[in-house]
Design an enzyme around this catalytic site. Structure first.
Site, mmCIF file in Angstrom:
data_model
loop_
_atom_site.group_PDB
_atom_site.id
_atom_site.type_symbol
_atom_site.label_atom_id
_atom_site.label_comp_id
_atom_site.label_asym_id
_atom_site.label_seq_id
_atom_site.Cartn_x
_atom_site.Cartn_y
_atom_site.Cartn_z
ATOM 1 N N THR A 45 0.854 -1.215 0.146
ATOM 2 C CA THR A 45 0.066 -0.045 0.076
ATOM 3 C C THR A 45 0.633 1.354 -0.078
ATOM 4 O O THR A 45 0.367 2.295 -0.719
ATOM 5 C CB THR A 45 -0.988 -0.028 1.403
ATOM 6 O OG1 THR A 45 -1.757 -1.064 1.071
ATOM 7 C CG2 THR A 45 -1.664 1.111 1.280
ATOM 8 N N TYR A 59 -8.127 0.732 -3.606
ATOM 9 C CA TYR A 59 -6.856 1.062 -4.226
ATOM 10 C C TYR A 59 -6.149 -0.026 -4.859
ATOM 11 O O TYR A 59 -6.453 -1.339 -4.652
ATOM 12 C CB TYR A 59 -6.180 2.142 -3.432
ATOM 13 C CG TYR A 59 -5.598 1.319 -2.118
ATOM 14 C CD1 TYR A 59 -4.540 0.598 -2.182
ATOM 15 C CD2 TYR A 59 -6.374 1.569 -1.053
ATOM 16 C CE1 TYR A 59 -4.249 -0.215 -0.990
ATOM 17 C CE2 TYR A 59 -6.112 0.789 0.168
ATOM 18 C CZ TYR A 59 -4.886 0.024 0.127
ATOM 19 O OH TYR A 59 -4.412 -0.672 1.126
ATOM 20 N N SER A 92 1.259 -7.286 -0.489
ATOM 21 C CA SER A 92 1.789 -8.377 0.324
ATOM 22 C C SER A 92 0.871 -9.699 0.405
ATOM 23 O O SER A 92 1.622 -10.686 1.026
ATOM 24 C CB SER A 92 2.030 -7.669 1.553
ATOM 25 O OG SER A 92 0.932 -7.593 2.324
ATOM 26 N N THR A 125 0.919 -4.111 4.310
ATOM 27 C CA THR A 125 0.838 -4.306 5.608
ATOM 28 C C THR A 125 0.286 -5.916 6.005
ATOM 29 O O THR A 125 0.153 -6.312 7.073
ATOM 30 C CB THR A 125 -0.067 -3.462 6.253
ATOM 31 O OG1 THR A 125 -1.249 -3.292 5.554
ATOM 32 C CG2 THR A 125 0.572 -2.025 6.248
ATOM 33 N N ASP A 126 -0.281 -6.500 4.811
ATOM 34 C CA ASP A 126 -1.276 -7.517 5.123
ATOM 35 C C ASP A 126 -0.272 -8.712 5.725
ATOM 36 O O ASP A 126 -0.537 -9.472 6.592
ATOM 37 C CB ASP A 126 -1.755 -8.112 3.886
ATOM 38 C CG ASP A 126 -3.161 -7.401 3.668
ATOM 39 O OD1 ASP A 126 -3.120 -6.419 4.272
ATOM 40 O OD2 ASP A 126 -3.644 -7.583 2.512
ATOM 41 N N LYS A 198 -1.111 -7.210 12.748
ATOM 42 C CA LYS A 198 -2.172 -6.505 12.547
ATOM 43 C C LYS A 198 -3.354 -6.444 12.994
ATOM 44 O O LYS A 198 -3.800 -7.944 12.929
ATOM 45 C CB LYS A 198 -2.065 -6.551 10.866
ATOM 46 C CG LYS A 198 -2.902 -5.368 10.222
ATOM 47 C CD LYS A 198 -2.878 -5.646 8.735
ATOM 48 C CE LYS A 198 -3.742 -4.636 7.953
ATOM 49 N NZ LYS A 198 -3.711 -4.531 6.530
ATOM 50 N N GLU A 320 -3.947 -28.456 27.131
ATOM 51 C CA GLU A 320 -5.215 -29.116 26.722
ATOM 52 C C GLU A 320 -5.004 -30.294 25.788
ATOM 53 O O GLU A 320 -6.019 -30.710 25.049
ATOM 54 C CB GLU A 320 -5.791 -27.711 25.783
ATOM 55 C CG GLU A 320 -6.383 -26.771 26.235
ATOM 56 C CD GLU A 320 -7.422 -27.101 27.215
ATOM 57 O OE1 GLU A 320 -8.276 -28.036 26.950
ATOM 58 O OE2 GLU A 320 -7.476 -26.553 28.472
#
Length: 363
Positions: A45, A59, A92, A125-126, A198, A320
């Protein structure tokens, strides 16, 4: 004889003067007192563009080249001697192992040079948290590496890319960032690659380290650190990708109510060498569907890591699930996507689950 001594003295003096002039020329070329920072561009981005100045969703990522990015922030010249290089140009979400290996090798090559003091990587950023953690495990230097991105494209009103890039260059050139591992710096906040994630789809303050907190802040063109990671990284890491062309296949299976074994069986059939189970709660395994499927996968040689979809907290060994009995590994506090990265790199060295568990507690 006196004539020869005078001549030799003059030649020695000229040699010293020539050397001093060379030193001055090099200093002037570098910029007096400024660090040398290399900016490696990968797309995202921060290099994106929209249909209008108000387009902040919908975008197109990865349309702007490195020179345009750098020219948009002329103030960079006041804080560092900056050079740029376009390593690749992708959104990304398209990041893969091949890109990671290419990027890591280029970073290590540059950091080995005396004329590079730090590196900034512009990134979407992903998957920024995954790339930064991968680099945190394979970079072989204590020099700063800062991964930076933006939540708004370069064409948007109040685009955050320019100030994020400016801060990242300052951070990469700072003494304070040396030895801190790979850093992620956006929105005036400094995070550790291991812990950052994120946590919002679109807001500028999306990058957080839940519970454990930021490493520090950028303010007044200066980094301020308040804590650092205690886990092994970069120059102290045992992982080395310099001679690797491929990484082992490791996949993630997500836990949910009414889960079945279809995804586990499919990944194993497709050749997975490792499976990370993003379990509910403390990495719980659904019965009767999931636990037997993971057991069968382990007996076929697939390494199983129990992680959690929760996003915070320690996954307790033998909590667990009976991990000793099943010969499983637990992820400690790593989220599933980062557990996958560590397991991939671990499998380049060993398939011994005891050794791999030690790695998860070390990194």
């Amino acid at each position: 004889m006196l004539q020869f001594r005078v001549r030799d003295h003059m030649m020695a003096t000229m040699s010293v003067l020539f050397a001093l002039l060379m030193i001055v020329d090099v200093a002037n070329a570098r910029g007096p007192g400024l660090p040398n920072v290399m900016v490696l561009a990968t797309g995202g981005t921060i290099a994106g563009s929209g249909a209008s100045s108000t387009t902040v969703v919908g975008y197109t990522a990865a349309t702007v080249g490195i020179e345009t990015l750098l020219n948009a922030v002329p103030e960079l010249k006041t804080v560092a001697n900056v050079k740029g290089e376009q390593v690749f140009q992708i959104a990304s979400e398209n990041m893969n192992n091949d890109y990671w290996l290419k990027l890591a090798k280029r970073v290590n090559t540059l950091l080995a040079q005396d004329d590079v003091d730090g590196i900034v990587i512009t990134h979407g950023t992903d998957t920024i948290e995954e790339t930064s953690y991968f680099l945190n495990l394979v970079v072989k230097s204590k020099k700063p590496v800062v991964v930076v991105g933006a939540m708004r494209p370069s064409t948007a009103i109040s685009a955050d890319g320019p100030i994020n890039l400016f801060n990242a260059v300052i951070l990469a050139g700072s003494e304070e960032a040396v030895g801190k591992g790979v850093l992620v710096a956006l929105n005036d906040q400094i995070n550790a690659a291991r812990d950052v994630t994120k946590n919002n789809t679109s807001t500028a303050d999306t990058f957080r380290t839940p519970e454990l907190g930021f490493l520090g802040y950028m303010q007044g063109n200066k980094p301020y650190f308040y804590r650092q990671s205690t886990r092994r990284h970069t120059a102290d890491s045992e992982f080395d990708v310099s001679n690797l062309d491929v990484l082992p296949q490791v996949d993630i299976v997500y836990g949910y109510a009414n889960m079945n074994r279809v995804a586990i069986d499919a990944f194993v059939a497709a050749g997975a060498k490792g499976v990370v189970h993003a379990g509910v709660g403390d990495g719980s395994l659904a019965r009767p569907a999931v636990e037997p499927a993971l057991d069968e996968a382990r007996k076929k040689g697939v390494v199983i890591v129990r992680s959690s979809r929760v996003g915070n907290g320690i996954v307790a060994r033998n909590g667990e699930a009976k991990d000793d009995e099943h010969d499983f590994v637990v992820s400690d506090t790593l989220n599933p996507q980062k557990a996958r990265i560590l397991l991939m790199l671990a499998l380049t060295k060993t398939t011994d689950t005891k050794v791999i568990q030690r790695m998860f507690y070390a990194y």
